[in-house]
Design an enzyme around this catalytic site. Structure first.
Site, PDB file in Angstrom:
ATOM      1  N   LEU A  38     -51.260 -60.057  16.899  1.00 39.58           N
ATOM      2  CA  LEU A  38     -52.215 -61.015  16.881  1.00 39.58           C
ATOM      3  C   LEU A  38     -52.519 -62.112  18.122  1.00 39.58           C
ATOM      4  O   LEU A  38     -53.380 -62.622  18.252  1.00 39.58           O
ATOM      5  CB  LEU A  38     -52.125 -61.791  15.639  1.00 39.58           C
ATOM      6  CG  LEU A  38     -51.928 -61.262  14.198  1.00 39.58           C
ATOM      7  CD1 LEU A  38     -51.950 -62.512  13.176  1.00 39.58           C
ATOM      8  CD2 LEU A  38     -53.203 -60.568  14.185  1.00 39.58           C
ATOM      9  N   ALA A  61     -48.433 -64.469  10.754  1.00 31.96           N
ATOM     10  CA  ALA A  61     -48.618 -65.641  11.225  1.00 31.96           C
ATOM     11  C   ALA A  61     -47.508 -66.177  12.216  1.00 31.96           C
ATOM     12  O   ALA A  61     -46.292 -65.600  12.017  1.00 31.96           O
ATOM     13  CB  ALA A  61     -48.855 -66.522  10.148  1.00 31.96           C
ATOM     14  N   TYR A  62     -48.059 -67.243  12.820  1.00 33.83           N
ATOM     15  CA  TYR A  62     -46.847 -68.027  13.521  1.00 33.83           C
ATOM     16  C   TYR A  62     -46.427 -69.160  12.680  1.00 33.83           C
ATOM     17  O   TYR A  62     -47.112 -69.927  12.269  1.00 33.83           O
ATOM     18  CB  TYR A  62     -47.602 -68.578  14.783  1.00 33.83           C
ATOM     19  CG  TYR A  62     -46.629 -69.358  15.810  1.00 33.83           C
ATOM     20  CD1 TYR A  62     -46.150 -69.307  16.801  1.00 33.83           C
ATOM     21  CD2 TYR A  62     -46.290 -70.707  15.339  1.00 33.83           C
ATOM     22  CE1 TYR A  62     -45.465 -69.851  17.556  1.00 33.83           C
ATOM     23  CE2 TYR A  62     -45.548 -71.524  16.076  1.00 33.83           C
ATOM     24  CZ  TYR A  62     -45.113 -71.171  17.187  1.00 33.83           C
ATOM     25  OH  TYR A  62     -44.321 -71.776  17.977  1.00 33.83           O
ATOM     26  N   TYR A 126     -49.199 -76.326  13.310  1.00 35.04           N
ATOM     27  CA  TYR A 126     -49.084 -75.314  12.330  1.00 35.04           C
ATOM     28  C   TYR A 126     -49.849 -75.886  11.525  1.00 35.04           C
ATOM     29  O   TYR A 126     -51.041 -74.738  11.139  1.00 35.04           O
ATOM     30  CB  TYR A 126     -47.689 -75.521  11.689  1.00 35.04           C
ATOM     31  CG  TYR A 126     -47.567 -74.239  10.592  1.00 35.04           C
ATOM     32  CD1 TYR A 126     -47.681 -72.923  11.051  1.00 35.04           C
ATOM     33  CD2 TYR A 126     -47.493 -74.682   9.163  1.00 35.04           C
ATOM     34  CE1 TYR A 126     -47.493 -72.045   9.740  1.00 35.04           C
ATOM     35  CE2 TYR A 126     -47.511 -73.916   8.456  1.00 35.04           C
ATOM     36  CZ  TYR A 126     -47.582 -72.531   8.430  1.00 35.04           C
ATOM     37  OH  TYR A 126     -47.441 -71.531   7.534  1.00 35.04           O
TER      38      TYR A 126
END
Length: 302
Positions: A38, A61-62, A126
């Site tokens: 990504l 995802a991070y 986040y």
């Protein structure tokens, strides 16, 4: 039905792989780095096209909440730009996308459970990056389900259940915050819900109720209550145990702020897909049991 899932190591990806093996007519394929990265948007379309999905599950995802405060560019590259590219690729391939998001899009100040139409207000990088990802997904693929979840746990990866059991193996007492509330959510239950909703999307080309949904375990508790249940379950199964010392969030400072209230209402998902998550207590017992069994198998006998 062929589900192609972004991410190989995540809790949901691993749970989907396992769940798919138990269901006839479902094939789950996971894609990860370096084939699909990504942070490198140029890899996304070719990887997904080669996998031939009927539905794309955008799970990668991070997720390093505190580290994101120091790496905002990377967090947004993965969670916003990358997520948008996954949804765009799914649109070009003519398939729906199911994108996983988070309770961190809210600031946690509401009394009671959040519903999908409540105003978002992330407290940190986040949450802001995940909210940007929601907007990117919705902008490029009208056939999207955005599933906000919270407090996910499983036998896989880093999560609250595994952390608590690990600490209990080496300590007599564990300090856990008592003023953060939410819905513990088994990744196995998330996987089941994703398969149920995927079947609806795959079988109904006229499905029109795309959009944002909340998807969490049934029932709520605070962090310390969750820890109490994990440890009580472990003790009953002859696993590690420690006492829980209840503390305030102020006594456990973190770089990124956490929402005090992460409770989410799942009424919309339940009404649309006729699926309700099991009570979190039972799902936690299942995961703790499996972790302890795995630990026993890994311990050599003398």
């Amino acid at each position: 039905m062929r589900l192609v899932v972004t991410g190989r190591e995540g809790q949901v990806a691993a749970s989907l792989l396992e769940a798919g093996q138990r269901r006839d007519g479902i094939e789950v394929v996971t894609l990860g780095r370096p084939v699909l990265d990504l942070a490198r948007p140029d890899t996304v379309f070719d990887a997904l096209a080669a996998a031939r999905p009927d539905i794309v599950v955008s799970a990668a995802a991070y997720t390093a909440v505190d580290q994101a405060e120091d790496e905002p560019d990377l967090a947004f590259a993965v969670n916003a730009v990358g997520a948008g590219k996954v949804a765009e690729a799914a649109a070009k391939l003519g398939v729906p996308v199911i994108h996983l998001s988070t309770d961190y899009v809210f600031d946690g100040t509401k009394d009671g459970a959040y519903v999908e139409t409540d105003a978002t207000a992330p407290l940190g990088v986040y949450g802001a990056s995940k909210l940007a990802g929601e907007l990117a997904v919705a902008a490029v693929n009208p056939r999207h389900l955005i599933l906000r979840t919270a407090w996910a746990y499983s036998p896989f990866g880093k999560n609250f259940v595994r952390i608590i059991l690990g600490l209990a193996a080496n300590r007599d007492e564990i300090a856990v915050v008592a003023d953060q509330w939410g819905n513990p959510t088994s990744a196995f239950d998330l996987a089941d819900a994703i398969l149920v909703s995927s079947a609806v999307l795959h079988g109904d080309r006229s499905f029109a109720r795309f959009g944002v949904y909340h998807l969490v375990g049934t029932g709520d508790t605070n962090r310390s209550g969750f820890a109490h249940h994990i440890l009580a379950t472990s003790r009953a199964l002859d696993g590690p145990y420690a006492a829980v010392k209840e503390i305030s969030t102020r006594a456990y400072p973190t770089k990124a702020l956490r929402p005090r209230n992460s409770r989410l209402s799942t009424a919309e998902f339940e009404g649309t897909f006729n699926w309700t998550a099991p009570d979190w207590h039972g799902s936690t017992v299942d995961v703790v049991s499996r972790l302890l069994i795995a630990e026993t198998k890994c311990t050599p006998t003398l």
